[in-house]
Design a protein around this motif. Structure first.
Motif, PDB file in Angstrom:
ATOM      1  N   UNK A   1       0.849  -1.193   0.000  1.00 37.40           N
ATOM      2  CA  UNK A   1       0.000   0.000   0.000  1.00 37.40           C
ATOM      3  C   UNK A   1       0.884   1.242   0.000  1.00 37.40           C
ATOM      4  N   UNK A   2       0.594   2.137  -0.919  1.00 34.49           N
ATOM      5  CA  UNK A   2       1.344   3.394  -0.977  1.00 34.49           C
ATOM      6  C   UNK A   2       0.387   4.559  -0.844  1.00 34.49           C
ATOM      7  N   UNK A   3       0.863   5.643  -0.270  1.00 37.85           N
ATOM      8  CA  UNK A   3       0.094   6.883  -0.208  1.00 37.85           C
ATOM      9  C   UNK A   3       0.917   7.969  -0.893  1.00 37.85           C
ATOM     10  N   UNK A   4       0.338   8.526  -1.929  1.00 38.62           N
ATOM     11  CA  UNK A   4       1.017   9.593  -2.683  1.00 38.62           C
ATOM     12  C   UNK A   4       2.453   9.203  -3.027  1.00 38.62           C
TER      13      UNK A   4
ATOM     14  N   UNK B   1      -0.678   1.020  11.640  1.00 41.28           N
ATOM     15  CA  UNK B   1      -2.077   1.420  11.435  1.00 41.28           C
ATOM     16  C   UNK B   1      -2.534   1.094  10.027  1.00 41.28           C
TER      17      UNK B   1
ATOM     18  N   UNK C   1      -5.628  -1.169   9.074  1.00 39.05           N
ATOM     19  CA  UNK C   1      -6.723  -0.665   8.250  1.00 39.05           C
ATOM     20  C   UNK C   1      -6.889  -1.503   6.973  1.00 39.05           C
TER      21      UNK C   1
ATOM     22  N   UNK D   1      -8.665  -4.687   8.183  1.00 38.46           N
ATOM     23  CA  UNK D   1     -10.091  -4.529   8.503  1.00 38.46           C
ATOM     24  C   UNK D   1     -10.903  -4.071   7.294  1.00 38.46           C
ATOM     25  N   UNK D   2     -10.256  -3.985   6.152  1.00 38.05           N
ATOM     26  CA  UNK D   2     -11.005  -3.643   4.929  1.00 38.05           C
ATOM     27  C   UNK D   2     -11.363  -2.170   4.835  1.00 38.05           C
ATOM     28  N   UNK D   3     -10.728  -1.349   5.627  1.00 40.89           N
ATOM     29  CA  UNK D   3     -10.982   0.097   5.502  1.00 40.89           C
ATOM     30  C   UNK D   3     -10.248   0.603   4.265  1.00 40.89           C
ATOM     31  N   UNK D   4      -9.020   0.164   4.130  1.00 37.74           N
ATOM     32  CA  UNK D   4      -8.230   0.538   2.955  1.00 37.74           C
ATOM     33  C   UNK D   4      -8.229  -0.613   1.963  1.00 37.74           C
ATOM     34  N   UNK D   5      -8.147  -0.232   0.715  1.00 33.69           N
ATOM     35  CA  UNK D   5      -8.029  -1.248  -0.333  1.00 33.69           C
ATOM     36  C   UNK D   5      -6.535  -1.399  -0.659  1.00 33.69           C
TER      37      UNK D   5
ATOM     38  N   UNK E   1      -9.802   1.616  16.572  1.00 35.14           N
ATOM     39  CA  UNK E   1      -8.712   2.382  15.964  1.00 35.14           C
ATOM     40  C   UNK E   1      -7.931   3.142  17.028  1.00 35.14           C
ATOM     41  N   UNK E   2      -6.818   3.718  16.598  1.00 38.29           N
ATOM     42  CA  UNK E   2      -5.980   4.443  17.554  1.00 38.29           C
ATOM     43  C   UNK E   2      -6.666   5.698  18.077  1.00 38.29           C
TER      44      UNK E   2
END
Lengths: 695, 301
Positions: B9-12, B41, B45, B48-52, B79-80
């Motif tokens: 998983x990458x963000x930006x 985190x 996430x 828990x299927x919050x993030x793909x 969550x935290x």
């Protein structure tokens, strides 16, 4: 697995979390509907005369429940609040972590938010609408039609709410925080109409032949529920006013709104599913959409700046280019800073600046230098079906026109609706002549460079059903033959004035007809109406351009009638009659008309005698000297031969034969017309008496 | 069983989770540790299927989790920074969660509230941070889901409460095979709770092992040899992870069982020897140093 009633629980929980919105909506409807009605009624009961009370209460009731502008304003605001509040959890990581980790499907959550959003609008609206109707009923104000229209308004407002809600939801899905969502909603709601208005401003600014009649179809809203609803409000109000069936208007708007709402809701749902959850608190949710949206905003903003700075710099090219550059850079920096939430990032993605500079520059050049040849438009004769020539002469502004409901319409509008000239070569020759001469009008129509200008608004109806409108200008001295061809066209003549149509004919016997040249005014016997009108029609059809060129009208026929307004409210205290009034110029060449007038002893060129004149005051506007008052009978006689009545100018074929340098005010002795009477005049060209010049 | 297979998983453009593969077995307490920014985190996430995930998969009992209600009904995620409805009290939250988790044990929940001294009718926004954490832990336990996924939930809880929660965990694990998965940046917080620990660093898993297994297989020995021959003999027969000499006192961290080490040193001529148990912290230091990382910097700063 979720429990059986989990959806209802989710609905309930969602509603609980939106309590303040629900309260706001309910309180607003309470004040806008029953409270407003009660206030209006109590005011009417205090101040309205008994005989008008029932009708006024009905009118008040209608204004509260049918197309209430406050409800419309509230609808827009509520839809935006409902969408943003409903999906606001997407802005917060805390909330998304909670909502997305629990066993509720995306579809169910979306449905719960959507259903609650609809219910929180529909339920208080319908409850307070019914209460309002009941309150009105207790005052004896009952009208099945108004109640029906109240529910129609409710239905259409609900669809409007749904469409605005869907647009706002799209903005929520595309963005990641509240301020950007609000900006996005405004952009989505106004973009279509804003861009169209910008384009029309550019058309009007850069093209000399642009006619605002082109706007009507172009301005029709297709995608913005806000624009659509505003035009619906207008159409609905007109239909109500004219007592024509509103249902076709409602059905059309409803269908359009339903289609928009469905399409936008589908888009919203797809975006909702695709929206990366990590977008919360960012500006934009989808990376791919960032550049597209930015560039779509940058282009119109750049062009707006371009127009502004060009105008501010006195239409200089430098000003326009500066505006374009400033608009591009400023808009880019602002959007980029919003995207990155960092001012330092304002100049990121410089490539967009270059792209937009090229695109906006190209659009500007197309308009500025008329690259597409807009001003030199000549219709293809093979594709031309018919046309309208709304010439600004010979009768200028004095002609009046009425539609079927006796509402005033402009001459252009009347002619576009009625005139269908099928002489294609005439239409193309006009276009060709205007295209050849358009470059002469670089300093504008009516300037000193073009003293012999005649103008017309053309409508070319093409075989594909489209209509092209253009304002054309050409020199009437150089194009006499063309103008005589126009004047020889029977369709042109029959639809140039409202003299030949059924609305005019319907009231023919009712007209009180007077002839006036300002010096004399004579009322004709009603028995002569048919004969005079027939004679006038014949003279008008026979009139050539040469007949009226350089000739002022001798006088004019006034036709006045009072007819009953079938649509007026009898009990409202409003006037139930309609006044219709026409003026038709009489030229020296109108032999048949003159003959009929002669039967009543009217000489169309008759003036007052010098003995009837008390004094003449001449105002010299060139030298700005003191007004000269002339009382000498001989000088007055000389002046009477040299002047024209100012009112005749309005009927002037062209404007080269009267002198505008002087105002001549002729005061008639009170005994002539049983009171003081002044006639505003000017000198004919080349007829200014020497004693005036010397003074 | 929860399986993370090749998760990325990458963000930006910044890699937050880098090819993580971990298996979490049922009926144990799994600890996920790592420094701030290690990706704990994000892993939670994703789990828990919050993030793909960009790539890879998360399977809960063989089912994918993203946008899958059936999988999500098997866990409760804390969550935290847990969200509670504005103006809600514990009772409101119980109503909400019990509508989502059909096995929610309302009776137990209200019992626990009393035991932990939390007022069911008091607005949650007046609770302290620790009270909120207790509440959400109780809600999570009472949801009666198979897995309880906690992101830094224990950090900052006082020892009495931690002990209370720990005993509830123990009883729930025994009663219904509850599998708590706990992320923390502090190893000491997890030491007495977890059975299995995964160490996360820079988005990847450095190691994932059973604590008991680690405790049993790594030992610390302090000894003074009579001569160098004895020392050489010992070093030859030991799997030494770490070696420290201060004067004639040798301290070894070795891999092996207590019995094996005892037997070896009894057969050698030593002036003194002692086999010492290692703390989880020490085990981690040793294990990660072997892998070439300075764990002290990673976890303890």
């Amino acid at each position: 697995m979720t429990s059986k009633n989990s959806f209802l629980v989710d609905l309930k929980q969602n509603a609980v979390r939106r309590t303040w919105s629900i309260l706001l909506f309910a309180i607003s409807f309470f004040f806008v509907l029953p409270v407003t009605l009660m206030v209006n009624f109590s005011s009417l009961l205090k101040y309205t005369e008994e005989q008008f009370l029932a009708k006024q209460m009905l009118v008040s009731f209608k204004s509260v429940v049918v197309l209430n502008p406050f409800i419309m304003a509230a609808t827009v605001i509520f839809a935006i609040i409902a969408a943003i509040h409903g999906f606001s959890y997407l802005y917060s990581r805390k909330k998304t972590d909670m909502y997305l980790s629990v066993p509720v499907s995306i579809e169910k959550r979306f449905a719960a938010i959507f259903i609650n959003s609809m219910l929180m609008y529909v339920v208080p609206y319908i409850i307070f609408l019914i209460i309002t109707i009941i309150i009105a009923g207790t005052y004896g104000v009952k009208d099945a039609y108004i109640i029906k229209m109240a529910f129609v308004s409710f239905g259409i407002n609900t669809l409007f709410y749904l469409a605005v809600y869907a647009v706002t939801s799209i903005a929520v899905m595309l963005t990641g925080n509240l301020p950007v969502t609000v900006l996005g909603t405004g952009t989505l709601l106004c973009y279509e109409n804003g861009v169209k208005i910008l384009l029309l401003s550019m058309f009007s600014n850069y093209f000399k032949t642009y006619s605002p009649f082109s706007d009507e179809k172009f301005l029709k809203t297709w995608f913005s529920p806000l624009g659509l609803f505003l035009s619906f409000q207008n159409d609905f109000a007109l239909a109500l006013k004219d007592n024509i069936s509103v249902m076709p208007v409602v059905e059309k708007a409803a269908l359009h709104l339903v289609v928009l709402a469905i399409v936008y809701m589908v888009i919203t749902f797809l975006l909702y599913k695709a929206r990366p959850i990590e977008a919360c608190s960012k500006s934009m949710a989808f990376k791919k959409s960032k550049k597209v949206i930015k560039r779509l905003i940058m282009i119109p903003v750049a062009l707006v700046f371009c127009l502004f700075f060009e105008s501010a710099s006195g239409n200089s090219l430098g000003g326009a280019i500066f505006g374009l550059a400033a608009g591009i850079i400023l808009c880019h920096c602002v959007i980029q800073a919003i995207y990155e939430q960092d001012l330092k990032a304002a100049f990121k993605d410089k490539r967009s600046i270059i792209y937009i500079a090229v695109i906006a520059g190209f659009i500007f050049a197309v308009f500025k230098f008329d690259i597409a040849g807009y001003d030199k438009y000549i219709p293809n004769e093979n594709k031309l079906v018919s046309g309208t020539i709304s010439l600004d002469t010979p009768f200028g502004n004095r002609a009046s026109f009425y539609d079927d409901e006796y509402d005033n319409v402009t001459g252009d509008r009347y002619r576009f609706n009625n005139m269908n000239i099928i002489d294609k070569s005439l239409l193309c020759d006009i276009a060709y002549t205007a295209a050849q001469e358009i470059d002469n009008y670089s300093t504008g129509y009516g300037s000193e460079d073009n003293p012999y200008t005649i103008s017309a608004t053309m409508k070319y109806t093409l075989s594909n059903g489209k209509s092209v409108y253009r304002n054309v200008y050409f020199d009437y001295k150089e194009n006499q033959e063309l103008l005589n061809r126009i004047f020889a066209d029977v369709n042109f003549k029959e639809n140039y004035l409202q003299l030949f149509d059924s609305i005019f004919a319907k009231n023919e016997s009712l007209y009180e007809i007077r002839y006036s040249n300002d010096f004399i005014t004579e009322t004709l016997s009603n028995g002569l109406n048919n004969e005079l009108i027939s004679a006038y029609k014949k003279d008008f059809i026979d009139m050539t351009f040469s007949d009226v060129e350089n000739t002022l009208a001798s006088g004019y026929l006034e036709m006045y009638a009072v007819i009953k307004n079938d649509n007026a409210d009898e009990n409202s205290g409003m006037d139930d009659s309609i006044n219709i009034y026409y003026e038709f110029p009489v030229f020296d060449s109108f032999e048949n008309t003159k003959a009929v007038l002669q039967k009543q002893g009217i000489d169309i060129n008759e003036r007052v005698s010098k003995e009837d004149v008390f004094s003449v005051t001449v105002y010299d506007y060139v030298n700005n000297t003191e007004p000269i008052e002339i009382t000498d009978a001989d000088q007055i006689e000389e002046i009477l031969d040299a002047v024209y009545a100012r009112s005749q100018v309005y009927f002037s074929a062209v404007n080269s034969h009267y002198n505008n340098d002087y105002d001549v005010d002729i005061s008639i002795k009170p005994e002539k017309y049983n009171g003081y009477y002044n006639i505003g005049c000017g000198f004919k060209n080349g007829h200014v008496p020497d004693f005036i010049k010397q003074n | 069983m929860i399986e993370l297979n090749g998760l990325n998983k990458s963000f930006d453009g910044i890699k937050a989770v880098d090819n993580i593969s971990v298996t979490i077995k049922e009926g144990s307490v799994f600890g996920l540790i790592g420094t701030n920014g290690a990706g704990k985190s994000t892993v939670m996430r994703l789990m828990t299927g919050i993030l793909r995930p960009d790539s890879g998969s998360v399977l809960i009992d063989g089912e994918k989790v993203y946008n899958n209600v059936s999988s999500k009904s098997k866990f409760f995620f804390i969550s935290d920074d847990q969200y509670f409805f504005a103006t809600a009290n514990a009772k409101d939250m119980e109503r909400y969660y019990s509508s989502l988790y059909p096995n929610f044990d309302k009776g137990a929940f209200y019992d626990y509230l009393i035991r932990f001294g939390l007022d069911a009718g008091r607005k949650i926004n007046t609770f302290s941070k620790g009270m909120k954490r207790q509440l959400i832990l109780l809600l999570g336990i009472c949801a009666n889901t198979k897995y309880l996924i906690c992101d830094e939930t224990f950090d900052g809880l006082d020892p009495v409460i931690r002990q209370g929660i720990k005993s509830i965990f123990a009883s729930e694990i025994e009663k219904r095979q509850l599998t708590p998965i706990i992320a923390s940046h502090n190893l000491r917080e997890l030491e007495d709770i977890c059975d299995h620990v995964g160490l996360l660093h820079k988005g990847g898993v450095l190691l994932s092992k059973d604590i008991e297994e680690m405790k049993c297989s790594i030992l610390k020995i302090q000894c003074v040899f009579k001569n160098d021959n004895e020392r050489e003999k010992a070093e030859k027969n030991l799997t030494i992870l770490k070696d420290d000499v201060r004067g004639s006192l040798h301290t070894y961290t070795v891999r092996g069982t207590h019995e094996e080490v005892e037997r070896l040193f009894t057969s050698l001529e030593t002036i003194f020897f002692e086999v010492l148990p290692l703390s989880l912290e020490e085990i981690f230091i040793s294990e990660t140093e072997v892998a070439g990382y300075d764990i002290k910097k990673l976890i303890f700063g």
